[in-house]
Design a protein around this motif. Structure first.
Motif, PDB file in Angstrom:
ATOM      1  N   SER A 199      -0.133   8.817  -9.128  1.00 41.09           N
ATOM      2  CA  SER A 199      -1.424   8.352  -9.632  1.00 41.09           C
ATOM      3  C   SER A 199      -2.541   8.759  -8.680  1.00 41.09           C
ATOM      4  N   SER A 201      -5.622   7.938  -9.095  1.00 44.93           N
ATOM      5  CA  SER A 201      -6.505   6.778  -8.921  1.00 44.93           C
ATOM      6  C   SER A 201      -5.959   5.834  -7.846  1.00 44.93           C
ATOM      7  N   LEU A 202      -4.624   5.684  -7.785  1.00 48.40           N
ATOM      8  CA  LEU A 202      -4.047   4.850  -6.730  1.00 48.40           C
ATOM      9  C   LEU A 202      -4.282   5.480  -5.369  1.00 48.40           C
ATOM     10  N   ARG A 203      -4.128   6.795  -5.284  1.00 44.38           N
ATOM     11  CA  ARG A 203      -4.380   7.479  -4.014  1.00 44.38           C
ATOM     12  C   ARG A 203      -5.832   7.279  -3.577  1.00 44.38           C
ATOM     13  N   LYS A 204      -6.743   7.297  -4.524  1.00 42.02           N
ATOM     14  CA  LYS A 204      -8.150   7.064  -4.179  1.00 42.02           C
ATOM     15  C   LYS A 204      -8.350   5.651  -3.644  1.00 42.02           C
ATOM     16  N   GLN A 205      -7.629   4.687  -4.231  1.00 35.05           N
ATOM     17  CA  GLN A 205      -7.701   3.323  -3.711  1.00 35.05           C
ATOM     18  C   GLN A 205      -7.241   3.270  -2.259  1.00 35.05           C
ATOM     19  N   TRP A 206      -6.294   4.129  -1.931  1.00 37.99           N
ATOM     20  CA  TRP A 206      -5.808   4.199  -0.553  1.00 37.99           C
ATOM     21  C   TRP A 206      -6.747   4.995   0.346  1.00 37.99           C
ATOM     22  N   GLY A 207      -7.771   5.626  -0.247  1.00 35.73           N
ATOM     23  CA  GLY A 207      -8.693   6.456   0.520  1.00 35.73           C
ATOM     24  C   GLY A 207      -8.236   7.882   0.694  1.00 35.73           C
ATOM     25  N   HIS A 249      -2.774   9.356   5.904  1.00 36.31           N
ATOM     26  CA  HIS A 249      -2.904   7.958   5.524  1.00 36.31           C
ATOM     27  C   HIS A 249      -1.523   7.313   5.603  1.00 36.31           C
ATOM     28  N   VAL A 270      -2.875   0.975   5.177  1.00 36.21           N
ATOM     29  CA  VAL A 270      -3.067   0.181   3.971  1.00 36.21           C
ATOM     30  C   VAL A 270      -1.841  -0.695   3.773  1.00 36.21           C
ATOM     31  N   THR A 272      -0.033  -3.313   1.255  1.00 40.25           N
ATOM     32  CA  THR A 272      -0.083  -3.736  -0.147  1.00 40.25           C
ATOM     33  C   THR A 272       0.611  -5.071  -0.388  1.00 40.25           C
ATOM     34  N   SER A 286       3.145   8.244  -5.567  1.00 39.06           N
ATOM     35  CA  SER A 286       1.802   8.646  -5.163  1.00 39.06           C
ATOM     36  C   SER A 286       1.712   9.007  -3.694  1.00 39.06           C
TER      37      SER A 286
END
Length: 400
Positions: A199, A201-207, A249, A270, A272, A286
């Motif tokens: 995903s 979008s999930l990677r973006k959430q992780w920066g 990351h 990060v 979770t 991801s």
């Protein structure tokens, strides 16, 4: 030798942990129980009542769940020792005598079930799922190491057969004097854990951008899982790669007594918390590299879950990693306790994009050979041969 496989056998599974609790033993017992039910056997699942449950029995189709009282396990919030339950088990087994009993854990509940089954002459096999004898040093209980080892050896040698998850564990237990060991192995759901769950979008959430490299760790955050090496290897790797302009990351999935210390010492990672289901599958897929420094695993289901998700695994050459990874082909392995080589392997995975891509492909291919159905069939065969009084070796787990 072939044995008949009559339908409708009754098997009792005794365990301290079971879904929805999150750990490798719980996951394995859930798969084995589900598999036996799918093969038309009756199952008595005997376990401690979980939070929100009351002790007692519930029947659903061929599954009878008998929940007993328990006490919290120190250092393991949410898990319990099952208290001895010989009287309740005798009442149950006098009415519905199982053809064989499987003991997944060695606590007071398992001890009472073992003694009762032997008195009632019900065949018993056991599984070695957790290296509690190794945990004593991590929880400052070194004085209990030898007594724990003697107890575990006695417990398993009272059963007809002890099933183990990996060849390294089989060798270690044999060295410690545990007899009648058989390799069962573990499976992985390669449909649930799949690279297509990646995903952006999930990677973006992780920066993380598409070209960044995401390192992932999944597991219990606890002293016996070697968190010091996770901290140290990440610190060294991040400092070296920042100088080269590589964006890294670190994502850590899980919870436990070391969580607070890890958050303090890895402020740029990060966290979770614990994940399950689709959220866990997406987290695996991801990421790019799986970092697993534990040295106390009996197997390590997270290793094969990461492989099924198409990750390059960096681990020590033991348990699941030893069983299913070829070094620099389907993952990276360091000899146990060789921390510097572990860190060097992690650095190589980060720097060599082509090598990492090849490893990820081979890891997925290897994981797809680990079918839970084959594991359930081996498990069923062990129970049947115990019930019928036959001694049949378990089929060897395919090597890497």
């Amino acid at each position: 030798m072939n044995i008949a496989q009559p339908s409708g056998q009754c098997f009792a599974l005794v365990t301290e942990t079971y879904p929805p609790q999150i750990n490798g033993v719980s996951n394995t017992l859930g798969k084995l129980c589900e598999g036996l039910l799918g093969r038309n056997h009756r199952v008595q699942l005997i376990r401690p009542a979980q939070p929100g449950e009351k002790p007692g029995s519930t029947q659903s189709g061929n599954l009878l769940e008998r929940c007993v009282r328990g006490l919290p396990i120190p250092g393991y919030p949410g898990l319990q020792w099952g208290l001895p339950a010989a009287r309740k088990l005798k009442s149950l087994w006098s009415r519905q005598r199982p053809d064989a009993v499987y003991l997944a854990t060695e606590g007071p509940l398992g001890w009472s079930a073992l003694r009762l089954a032997r008195r009632m002459k019900i065949p018993v096999i056991s599984g070695f799922h957790t290296n509690f004898q190794q945990y004593s040093n991590h929880f400052h209980l070194g004085l209990f190491h030898e007594p724990a080892l003697r107890y575990l050896r006695w417990f398993h040698n009272q059963t007809r057969q002890t099933l183990v998850a990996s060849s390294t564990q089989q060798r270690e237990l044999n060295r410690l004097g545990v007899q009648n060991l058989s390799l069962l192995g573990r499976g992985v759901d390669c449909t649930h854990f799949h690279p297509t769950h990646r995903s952006s979008s999930l990677r973006k959430q992780w920066g993380a951008n598409s070209d960044d490299i995401v390192l992932l760790h999944v597991g219990r955050l606890s002293p016996e899982k070697n968190p010091e090496l996770l901290i140290d290897s990440w610190s060294k790797l991040r400092a070296a790669q920042q100088a080269k302009g590589t964006r890294l990351h670190m994502v850590i999935v899980g919870d436990g007594p070391s969580a607070r210390e890890l958050r303090k010492r890895m402020p740029d990672a990060v966290f979770t918390g614990a994940l399950t289901g689709n959220a866990l599958a997406c987290a695996y897929a991801s990421a790019d590299i799986f970092v697993f420094p534990s040295l106390t695993e009996t197997f390590g289901n997270v290793v094969t879950e990461a492989m099924a998700s198409g990750l390059a695994v960096c681990a020590f050459d033991t348990a699941a990693a030893h069983q299913h990874i070829q070094d620099r082909y389907s993952g990276c392995l360091a000899p146990p306790s060789h921390d510097q080589l572990f860190t060097d392997n992690l650095s190589w995975l980060v720097q060599d994009a082509e090598g990492r891509r090849s490893i990820r492909l081979h890891a997925r291919h290897r994981a797809c050979q680990l079918d839970w159905q084959a594991i359930v069939q081996r498990f069923e065969r062990c129970l049947l041969q115990a019930a019928l009084g036959q001694s049949i070796p378990v089929q060897a787990v395919p090597s890497k």
